[in-house]
Scaffold this motif. Structure first.
Motif, PDB file in Angstrom:
ATOM      1  N   LEU A 511       0.752  -1.326   0.129  1.00  0.00           N
ATOM      2  CA  LEU A 511       0.009  -0.054  -0.086  1.00  0.00           C
ATOM      3  C   LEU A 511       1.084   1.062  -0.083  1.00  0.00           C
ATOM      4  O   LEU A 511       0.539   2.190  -0.787  1.00  0.00           O
ATOM      5  CB  LEU A 511      -1.035   0.148   1.256  1.00  0.00           C
ATOM      6  CG  LEU A 511      -1.754   1.323   1.500  1.00  0.00           C
ATOM      7  CD1 LEU A 511      -2.847   1.335   0.330  1.00  0.00           C
ATOM      8  CD2 LEU A 511      -2.548   1.124   2.652  1.00  0.00           C
ATOM      9  N   VAL A 512       1.989   1.263   0.848  1.00  0.00           N
ATOM     10  CA  VAL A 512       2.587   2.390   0.893  1.00  0.00           C
ATOM     11  C   VAL A 512       3.424   2.806  -0.400  1.00  0.00           C
ATOM     12  O   VAL A 512       3.815   3.572  -0.556  1.00  0.00           O
ATOM     13  CB  VAL A 512       3.728   2.400   2.242  1.00  0.00           C
ATOM     14  CG1 VAL A 512       4.594   3.369   2.298  1.00  0.00           C
ATOM     15  CG2 VAL A 512       2.917   2.620   3.474  1.00  0.00           C
ATOM     16  N   ALA A 513       3.997   1.686  -0.702  1.00  0.00           N
ATOM     17  CA  ALA A 513       4.943   1.523  -2.059  1.00  0.00           C
ATOM     18  C   ALA A 513       3.986   2.104  -3.267  1.00  0.00           C
ATOM     19  O   ALA A 513       4.947   2.575  -4.122  1.00  0.00           O
ATOM     20  CB  ALA A 513       5.334   0.076  -2.402  1.00  0.00           C
ATOM     21  N   HIS A 514       2.751   2.067  -3.114  1.00  0.00           N
ATOM     22  CA  HIS A 514       2.158   2.391  -4.360  1.00  0.00           C
ATOM     23  C   HIS A 514       1.473   4.104  -3.935  1.00  0.00           C
ATOM     24  O   HIS A 514       0.441   4.497  -4.914  1.00  0.00           O
ATOM     25  CB  HIS A 514       0.869   1.530  -4.825  1.00  0.00           C
ATOM     26  CG  HIS A 514       1.352   0.241  -5.253  1.00  0.00           C
ATOM     27  ND1 HIS A 514       1.693  -0.900  -4.634  1.00  0.00           N
ATOM     28  CD2 HIS A 514       1.468  -0.172  -6.789  1.00  0.00           C
ATOM     29  CE1 HIS A 514       2.217  -1.650  -5.509  1.00  0.00           C
ATOM     30  NE2 HIS A 514       1.933  -1.294  -6.785  1.00  0.00           N
ATOM     31  N   LEU A 515       1.776   4.535  -3.040  1.00  0.00           N
ATOM     32  CA  LEU A 515       1.614   5.976  -2.863  1.00  0.00           C
ATOM     33  C   LEU A 515       2.199   6.840  -3.871  1.00  0.00           C
ATOM     34  O   LEU A 515       3.180   6.515  -4.221  1.00  0.00           O
ATOM     35  CB  LEU A 515       1.759   6.189  -1.432  1.00  0.00           C
ATOM     36  CG  LEU A 515       0.730   5.422  -0.159  1.00  0.00           C
ATOM     37  CD1 LEU A 515       1.146   6.037   1.302  1.00  0.00           C
ATOM     38  CD2 LEU A 515      -0.571   5.895  -0.506  1.00  0.00           C
ATOM     39  N   PRO A 516       1.795   8.167  -4.026  1.00  0.00           N
ATOM     40  CA  PRO A 516       2.803   9.130  -4.648  1.00  0.00           C
ATOM     41  C   PRO A 516       3.798   9.312  -4.365  1.00  0.00           C
ATOM     42  O   PRO A 516       3.944   9.400  -3.040  1.00  0.00           O
ATOM     43  CB  PRO A 516       1.631  10.081  -4.691  1.00  0.00           C
ATOM     44  CG  PRO A 516       0.222   9.633  -4.606  1.00  0.00           C
ATOM     45  CD  PRO A 516       0.262   8.476  -3.658  1.00  0.00           C
TER      46      PRO A 516
END
Length: 727
Positions: A511-516
């Motif tokens: 989830l965090v890795a796909h944040l902007p």
């Protein structure tokens, strides 16, 4: 009259200087109790100087460094009341000792052997086995071989290699070797790789100090023979680790089982590349590396359980030193955990720090202090000085130093809030501790990550704030319970709940890795910027008083250094099969559609640019290609690249400052020529624009210099042939 005025003026100047000297001496004497904290910093400086030299110091230079160290020690003993002498002798002597430690460690290692360039049969003793996940998702065993002998040709009857071979078995090989076995196989061997660019990552230096001769790939299935003698303790530990890893994978299959095997038995290579990348992009890569966090959890849980158990006994609670007993049991459990996970350098550093903390508890001192960190760092540098230039020690020291100094500075505020009558301040003191720990440790590691990975993870605080508590209160407790249940065959009862927690952390990482802007690529920080950062960080953490904030200046300068340096225009790989062109905001590579992934990844790390392919025919961002010939336009001069054709048109030489020919030595008259033989002899090339026009040509061999770990052209080493009897 004039003489009197001159005398008064000189006297006034002397009085001002005398006053300044007194103020400076008083200021330095105020730091007198913290000077010992700078000992490991100065040792590291001497070690860094040794590795930065473009030549190898000889025996006389090492003898001179030893004499300087002894002279400095004598000066400190003879003039102990003179602060300038003590400081000068301490600084010079510690740096000399650091340089001497690095020199001695480098010359203690055996030379690289000359490995066969063809398929060869060999046999060796297995020293360790671990699983490795390949790029296609399959798993293969990777073994370490010592006492390697070649079984054919001129090598028959030669003495065994003094270095180890890292051998990867075939994925379909049913053999499961264990430490202590004798393994025979037909393999292809490769020496340690040359740097992908001048000043890039030096795999040969790493292999030199790790005792590796090279890497191998098994061409057929291997044959294993179990020794009749009892294996050594290290071999039995490797066998135990291998068996525990197999049981964990059987009880908890899939990606969750690979993470469990990593944190419990140190099976680092089994994690898939996509999961490892997600953890890295989220700033959670440290959860997959057994280090201080995992050891602290193991020791904390052990200490809590033992102390609670002792408190249940009235006699033990009243008459026994329960705290000291629990701390000693925790240290023993931590030592067992470090041995079980392979005793890597970060874990050794953490265990040494833990031992010092337990010793402080026994004598009534603070468990965690900067002095304990200084002792641990000095011991580790004495045992492995080459670790100063590697990632694990740099990352761990930066994080721990920032944590200790940060909480020392914030302790009055946190203590006042923890005892405040307002409830929300008391709650804020409790909640802010993990947040501060994540910010301090993660922030100190950001510049180190910029230097070694060329990336920044802005969301690391958010990810760690949620993942670290889950690792502490759920994942690791269930993991330790599974190890205790393994003798009963009931480890699945604990591994399944552990897998639930691992699944949550993996979901959080994705989830965090796909944040902007979760993964920001930046140009890699050079060695000078990294030295500048550590100088500022040490000043911030080790100096006392308001003057410590001067250290912010070099830290900021180090963070800005990657963006003010010059970017290379053209890069040539060390095997002369690949070129890279930096143009616009992209790194274009060629020839061919499938560039070497390892070289391309290193080039991207250094430049911080997205990768692309050179056009076959046409123009793209200042690069024009046609018929296997590319022309790169730049401020330093045009560069002609001969990728698949010969230079047949004289018009291509007009305005050419340099010619890169991957297939021969021909070039343009008056232009710098880089041919295949030049690359074979000098290693990788990098062409930089000169400020006043023209190009600066850097060569790998010129940058690294003549050092023991720099292999001869072509990767040739020392032939494994004995001298004749007459010689």
């Amino acid at each position: 009259m004039e003489d009197s005025l001159s005398y008064q003026y000189v006297s006034h100047i002397q009085a001002v200087f005398s006053r300044m000297q007194q103020v400076l001496a008083a200021w330095l004497w105020g730091q007198h109790g913290r000077f010992v904290l700078w000992l490991p910093v100065l040792l590291a400086a001497g070690i860094a100087v040794y590795f930065a030299l473009p030549w190898e110091p000889g025996g006389m230079a090492a003898f001179g460094a030893g004499m300087v160290a002894m002279a400095c020690l004598a000066g400190r003993l003879l003039w102990r009341d003179s602060l300038p002498v003590r400081m000068g002798c301490g600084m010079v002597g510690a740096c000399a000792v650091g340089l001497l430690l690095a020199w001695g460690q480098a010359h203690r290692m055996p030379p690289f052997p000359d490995l066969p360039r063809r398929a060869v049969h060999l046999s060796g003793r297995v020293t360790g086995v671990d699983a490795q996940t390949l790029r296609d998702g399959t798993q293969a065993l990777r073994v370490g071989l010592a006492d390697v002998r070649f079984l054919e040709g001129i090598n028959i009857g030669m003495p065994p290699l003094r270095r180890q071979i890292a051998l990867r078995l075939r994925p379909d090989d049913p053999s499961i070797p264990v430490a202590g076995d004798t393994l025979s196989a037909r393999v292809m061997l490769t020496p340690p790789a040359f740097p992908a660019m001048p000043g890039g990552y030096d795999a040969q230096r790493r292999a030199w100090f790790d005792g590796l001769a090279g890497h191998g790939r098994a061409l057929d299935r291997v044959a294993c023979a179990h020794p009749p003698v009892t294996p050594a303790m290290s071999a039995r530990l490797d066998t135990l680790r291998q068996g525990l890893g197999q049981r964990i994978s059987a009880a908890l299959p899939g990606p969750r089982g690979t993470v469990a095997a990593t944190v419990l038995v140190g099976a680092d290579g089994v994690i898939a590349a996509d999961m490892r990348q997600s953890f890295a992009d989220a700033g959670l890569a440290h959860l997959l590396a057994v280090a201080g966090l995992h050891l602290a959890i193991v020791m904390g849980l052990t200490m809590t359980v033992v102390r609670t158990g002792l408190a249940l006994s009235e006699r033990a609670a009243l008459f026994w030193p329960c705290r000291q007993i629990a701390a000693l049991c925790a240290l023993l459990a931590g030592a067992g955990y470090v041995l079980l996970t392979g005793a890597h350098l970060p874990a050794q550093r953490s265990l040494l720090m833990a031992a010092l903390a337990v010793g402080a508890l026994f004598v009534g001192r603070r468990p965690l202090s900067m002095r304990a960190l200084a002792v641990a760092a000095a011991v580790l540098m004495g045992l492995a000085p080459e670790a100063v230039v590697e990632l694990p020690l740099q990352m761990s020291m930066a994080a721990v130093m920032a944590l200790i100094a940060g909480f020392d500075g914030l302790r009055p505020v946190l203590s006042a809030w923890a005892q405040h009558e307002v409830w929300w301040r008391r709650m804020g003191a409790r909640v802010s501790r993990p947040l501060l720990a994540s910010m301090l440790a993660g922030g100190a590691c950001v510049p180190v990550g910029m230097a070694h990975f060329g990336t920044v993870q802005p969301w690391f605080v958010l990810a760690n704030l949620l993942a670290v508590p889950l690792m502490s209160v759920w994942i690791m407790p269930w993991g330790l319970a599974s190890l205790l249940l393994m003798p009963l065959g009931a480890e699945k009862l604990a591994l399944v709940p552990m897998g639930w927690g691992i699944g949550v952390v993996a979901w959080l990482a994705r989830l965090v890795a796909h944040l902007p802007v979760a993964h920001v690529s930046v140009p890699a920080m050079g060695s000078g910027g990294l030295v500048l950062f550590f100088a500022g960080l040490c000043w911030l953490c080790l100096w006392a008083g308001r003057a410590r904030f001067v250290g912010v200046v070099p830290v900021v300068m180090a963070l800005l250094s990657p963006f003010v340096g010059r970017m290379p225009v053209v890069l040539v790989s060390p095997d002369a099969r690949m070129v890279g062109v930096v143009t616009g905001q992209r790194l274009l590579s060629g020839p061919g559609m499938h560039p070497d992934p390892f070289i391309l990844r290193e080039w991207q790390r250094v430049t911080g640019l997205r990768a692309g392919l050179l056009p076959v025919d046409g123009r793209q961002d200042g690069v024009a290609c046609h018929g296997g010939v590319c022309r790169v336009a730049g401020q330093g001069g045009d560069i002609v690249l001969l990728l698949g054709a010969r230079l047949s048109d004289a018009a291509l030489c007009l305005g050419a400052e340099a010619v890169v020919n991957l297939h021969g030595q021909t070039g343009c008259p008056g232009a710098d020529r880089i041919g295949r033989f030049d690359v074979w002899r000098e290693g990788a090339y990098a062409l930089y624009p000169r400020a006043g026009g023209g190009l600066v040509v850097k060569r790998d061999r010129a940058v690294r210099g003549a050092r023991p770990w720099v292999m001869r052209p072509g990767g040739a080493g020392m032939p494994d042939l004995p001298l004749a009897q007459a010689e």
